[in-house]
Motif scaffolding. Structure first.
Motif, PDB file in Angstrom:
ATOM      1  N   ASP A   1       7.343  12.145  -3.322  1.00  0.00           N
ATOM      2  CA  ASP A   1       6.760  13.491  -3.434  1.00  0.00           C
ATOM      3  C   ASP A   1       7.426  14.211  -4.599  1.00  0.00           C
ATOM      4  O   ASP A   1       8.156  13.595  -5.389  1.00  0.00           O
ATOM      5  CB  ASP A   1       6.864  14.257  -2.095  1.00  0.00           C
ATOM      6  N   PHE A   2       7.166  15.512  -4.766  1.00  0.00           N
ATOM      7  CA  PHE A   2       7.784  16.251  -5.865  1.00  0.00           C
ATOM      8  C   PHE A   2       9.176  16.758  -5.500  1.00  0.00           C
ATOM      9  O   PHE A   2      10.124  16.599  -6.235  1.00  0.00           O
ATOM     10  CB  PHE A   2       6.933  17.488  -6.210  1.00  0.00           C
ATOM     11  N   ARG A   3       9.244  17.424  -4.332  1.00  0.00           N
ATOM     12  CA  ARG A   3      10.393  18.304  -4.120  1.00  0.00           C
ATOM     13  C   ARG A   3      11.431  17.834  -3.118  1.00  0.00           C
ATOM     14  O   ARG A   3      12.427  18.519  -2.916  1.00  0.00           O
ATOM     15  CB  ARG A   3       9.893  19.706  -3.736  1.00  0.00           C
ATOM     16  N   SER A   4      11.220  16.707  -2.437  1.00  0.00           N
ATOM     17  CA  SER A   4      12.243  16.272  -1.473  1.00  0.00           C
ATOM     18  C   SER A   4      13.556  16.019  -2.214  1.00  0.00           C
ATOM     19  O   SER A   4      13.559  15.353  -3.259  1.00  0.00           O
ATOM     20  CB  SER A   4      11.809  14.998  -0.750  1.00  0.00           C
TER      21      SER A   4
ATOM     22  N   ASN B   1      -3.140  15.619  -3.023  1.00  0.00           N
ATOM     23  CA  ASN B   1      -2.697  14.336  -3.553  1.00  0.00           C
ATOM     24  C   ASN B   1      -3.686  13.760  -4.560  1.00  0.00           C
ATOM     25  O   ASN B   1      -4.891  13.971  -4.451  1.00  0.00           O
ATOM     26  CB  ASN B   1      -2.447  13.358  -2.412  1.00  0.00           C
ATOM     27  N   ILE B   2      -3.115  13.021  -5.490  1.00  0.00           N
ATOM     28  CA  ILE B   2      -3.914  12.452  -6.568  1.00  0.00           C
ATOM     29  C   ILE B   2      -3.922  10.934  -6.461  1.00  0.00           C
ATOM     30  O   ILE B   2      -4.441  10.245  -7.318  1.00  0.00           O
ATOM     31  CB  ILE B   2      -3.317  12.892  -7.931  1.00  0.00           C
ATOM     32  N   ASP B   3      -3.325  10.435  -5.371  1.00  0.00           N
ATOM     33  CA  ASP B   3      -3.099   8.990  -5.255  1.00  0.00           C
ATOM     34  C   ASP B   3      -4.295   8.201  -4.734  1.00  0.00           C
ATOM     35  O   ASP B   3      -4.223   6.968  -4.628  1.00  0.00           O
ATOM     36  CB  ASP B   3      -1.870   8.722  -4.371  1.00  0.00           C
ATOM     37  N   THR B   4      -5.371   8.886  -4.387  1.00  0.00           N
ATOM     38  CA  THR B   4      -6.632   8.283  -3.905  1.00  0.00           C
ATOM     39  C   THR B   4      -6.513   7.597  -2.531  1.00  0.00           C
ATOM     40  O   THR B   4      -7.445   6.912  -2.119  1.00  0.00           O
ATOM     41  CB  THR B   4      -7.268   7.264  -4.903  1.00  0.00           C
TER      42      THR B   4
ATOM     43  N   ALA C   1      -8.214  18.693  -4.242  1.00  0.00           N
ATOM     44  CA  ALA C   1      -8.014  19.993  -4.881  1.00  0.00           C
ATOM     45  C   ALA C   1      -7.342  19.879  -6.247  1.00  0.00           C
ATOM     46  O   ALA C   1      -7.599  20.692  -7.133  1.00  0.00           O
ATOM     47  CB  ALA C   1      -7.180  20.883  -3.971  1.00  0.00           C
ATOM     48  N   HIS C   2      -6.462  18.893  -6.409  1.00  0.00           N
ATOM     49  CA  HIS C   2      -5.758  18.736  -7.687  1.00  0.00           C
ATOM     50  C   HIS C   2      -6.275  17.532  -8.467  1.00  0.00           C
ATOM     51  O   HIS C   2      -5.565  16.965  -9.288  1.00  0.00           O
ATOM     52  CB  HIS C   2      -4.244  18.629  -7.452  1.00  0.00           C
ATOM     53  N   GLY C   3      -7.538  17.175  -8.164  1.00  0.00           N
ATOM     54  CA  GLY C   3      -8.148  16.072  -8.890  1.00  0.00           C
ATOM     55  C   GLY C   3      -7.675  14.730  -8.374  1.00  0.00           C
ATOM     56  O   GLY C   3      -7.076  14.637  -7.301  1.00  0.00           O
TER      57      GLY C   3
ATOM     58  N   GLY D   1       2.667  17.470   5.479  1.00  0.00           N
ATOM     59  CA  GLY D   1       3.368  16.928   4.310  1.00  0.00           C
ATOM     60  C   GLY D   1       3.233  17.723   3.028  1.00  0.00           C
ATOM     61  O   GLY D   1       3.121  17.141   1.956  1.00  0.00           O
ATOM     62  N   SER D   2       3.275  19.035   3.141  1.00  0.00           N
ATOM     63  CA  SER D   2       3.222  19.850   1.922  1.00  0.00           C
ATOM     64  C   SER D   2       4.303  20.914   1.978  1.00  0.00           C
ATOM     65  O   SER D   2       4.606  21.440   3.048  1.00  0.00           O
ATOM     66  CB  SER D   2       1.859  20.528   1.784  1.00  0.00           C
ATOM     67  N   SER D   3       4.852  21.255   0.796  1.00  0.00           N
ATOM     68  CA  SER D   3       5.820  22.348   0.751  1.00  0.00           C
ATOM     69  C   SER D   3       5.099  23.693   0.694  1.00  0.00           C
ATOM     70  O   SER D   3       5.749  24.736   0.760  1.00  0.00           O
ATOM     71  CB  SER D   3       6.732  22.187  -0.465  1.00  0.00           C
ATOM     72  N   LEU D   4       3.773  23.667   0.565  1.00  0.00           N
ATOM     73  CA  LEU D   4       2.952  24.890   0.493  1.00  0.00           C
ATOM     74  C   LEU D   4       3.490  25.878  -0.539  1.00  0.00           C
ATOM     75  O   LEU D   4       3.633  27.059  -0.250  1.00  0.00           O
ATOM     76  CB  LEU D   4       2.837  25.561   1.875  1.00  0.00           C
TER      77      LEU D   4
ATOM     78  N   ASN E   1       8.415  17.727   7.522  1.00  0.00           N
ATOM     79  CA  ASN E   1       9.859  17.562   7.694  1.00  0.00           C
ATOM     80  C   ASN E   1      10.585  18.881   7.870  1.00  0.00           C
ATOM     81  O   ASN E   1      11.667  18.933   8.444  1.00  0.00           O
ATOM     82  CB  ASN E   1      10.440  16.893   6.433  1.00  0.00           C
ATOM     83  N   GLU E   2      10.007  19.942   7.298  1.00  0.00           N
ATOM     84  CA  GLU E   2      10.692  21.235   7.303  1.00  0.00           C
ATOM     85  C   GLU E   2       9.664  22.337   7.515  1.00  0.00           C
ATOM     86  O   GLU E   2       8.469  22.127   7.258  1.00  0.00           O
ATOM     87  CB  GLU E   2      11.391  21.445   5.951  1.00  0.00           C
ATOM     88  N   LYS E   3      10.130  23.512   7.952  1.00  0.00           N
ATOM     89  CA  LYS E   3       9.222  24.651   8.104  1.00  0.00           C
ATOM     90  C   LYS E   3       8.869  25.168   6.717  1.00  0.00           C
ATOM     91  O   LYS E   3       9.754  25.434   5.909  1.00  0.00           O
ATOM     92  CB  LYS E   3       9.889  25.770   8.905  1.00  0.00           C
TER      93      LYS E   3
END
Ligand code: CNA
Length: 332
Positions: free
Chosen positions: A67-70, A140-143, A158-160, A232-235, A258-260
């Motif tokens: 992911d990006f931010r973990s 996600n862009i991973d299809t 949403a992000h292509g 599974g998003s940091s929103l 994983n987190e609030k």
């Protein structure tokens, strides 16, 4: 304090302040229990429950895609070698136009090559097969939703997506297969039609407009949802993150993460705004949001088990993973 709050909220035109009746309605518990069991009961009682799922990179990490931010495992922690001005630059459209190389180097790691959809992806497909899925919104862009067999009418990327690409000069379309060959060889894909433009996968970079389909369907769908499941998003990426506020006040929202995340900030709370998730039942807007903290796959399997669909989900995954294995073999 209440007077000041109402004054500020009205002055700033931030919100239509609720009437007393609306206040009372929102203060009632929408769920019998603020837990996964409460959500399960709610789904079982609402036979035609229209569910929207919203997902981020966290539903794909168990497939092997970071992911990006973990902390430590996220992509933003691994970008030192690209010498970027800041981590987001790798997905910044203006930076890409000047220097596409870092993105294509990283794309090798992100390409949907040999990755299998996870339990979470197949749970979303199962919701669809049960006629309960209004729509799945993914960042996600991973299809992997497509690979899991979710039909395209149920899916909003949403992000292509990496699934297709276009020449940035003449807009000639390209397939994933064509782009993949170049990217794996370490070549920046150049258009074979105009021989000038770089071919960019149709993923949305910072600074680009989101797909029209996202805007049109989000306007239409969210008001009709009976349940929102966020996984599974940091929103933190807008406008995706604020979709959570577009469901009705009485629509329960389940966060599996994983987190609030996405929780109401102090200013919104002070002004009485309906913004963000509220896990505190004592709050004026509490009583409908549930956080199940942990791994997305575990959360989805547990939810399926509690709904009595556990074996069906396991069988679907086994069948589909077998099918993908056979397809992989025949491709090689
Ligand atoms: P993010 O900001 O990296 O947040 C991921 C969230 O998921 C965090 O809150 C993590 O704690 C949580 N998380 C990670 N793994 C798990 C797990 N196994 N179980 C439960 N929770 C987990 O990612 P977002 O999607 O919120 O950010 C939006 C960006 C990420 C979009 O623009 C995407 O295009 C982009 N992205 C996509 C992919 C992909 O397509 N798989 C990969 C990396 C980044």
């Amino acid at each position: 304090m209440e007077k000041l709050r109402r004054y500020l909220a009205q002055k700033l035109r931030l919100v239509d302040l609720p009437t007393n009746d609306q206040n009372n309605e929102s203060q009632q518990l929408v769920l019998s229990k603020l837990s996964l069991d409460g959500i399960v009961e709610y789904i079982k009682e609402n036979t035609n429950c229209k569910i929207i799922t919203m997902a981020g990179a966290g539903i794909s990490t168990s497939a092997g895609i970071p992911d990006f931010r973990s902390p430590s495992s996220g992509l933003y922690h691994k970008l030192d070698k690209y010498n970027l001005p800041h981590p987001q630059a790798i997905f910044d459209f203006n930076f890409f136009m000047k220097n596409p190389e870092p993105f294509f180097t990283l794309a090798k790691e992100l390409l949907p090559e040999g990755f299998k959809p996870t339990i979470s992806h197949y749970f979303i497909r199962l919701l669809s097969e049960k006629g309960l899925l209004l729509r799945h919104y993914t960042q996600n862009i991973d299809t992997l939703e497509r690979v899991a067999g979710l039909s395209s009418d149920k899916l909003v990327e949403a992000h292509g997506t990496f699934h297709t690409g276009h020449c940035l000069k003449c807009r000639a379309p390209y397939t994933l297969l064509w782009m993949k060959e170049k990217i794996i060889e370490g070549i920046i894909p150049k258009c074979e039609e105009c021989n000038e433009g770089v071919v960019k996968p149709d993923i949305i970079f910072f600074g680009e407009m989101l797909p029209e389909r996202f805007r049109i369907l989000a306007d239409r769908d969210f008001i009709h949802a009976d349940l929102l499941i966020i996984m599974g998003s940091s929103l933190v990426v807008q406008p995706f993150a604020s979709l959570i506020d577009r469901v009705r006040n009485t629509c329960p929202r389940l966060l599996i993460n994983n987190e609030k995340v996405g929780t109401q900030d102090r200013l919104s709370r002070f002004l009485g705004l309906r913004q963000g998730l509220v896990f505190d039942v004592k709050s004026a807007h509490g009583g409908r949001d549930v956080a199940w903290l942990g791994d997305c796959d575990t959360g989805c399997q547990l939810l399926a088990d509690k709904l009595g669909w556990g074996d069906e989900l396991r069988a679907l995954i086994q069948r589909e993973h077998e099918r993908l294995k056979v397809e992989d073999k025949s491709d090689n």
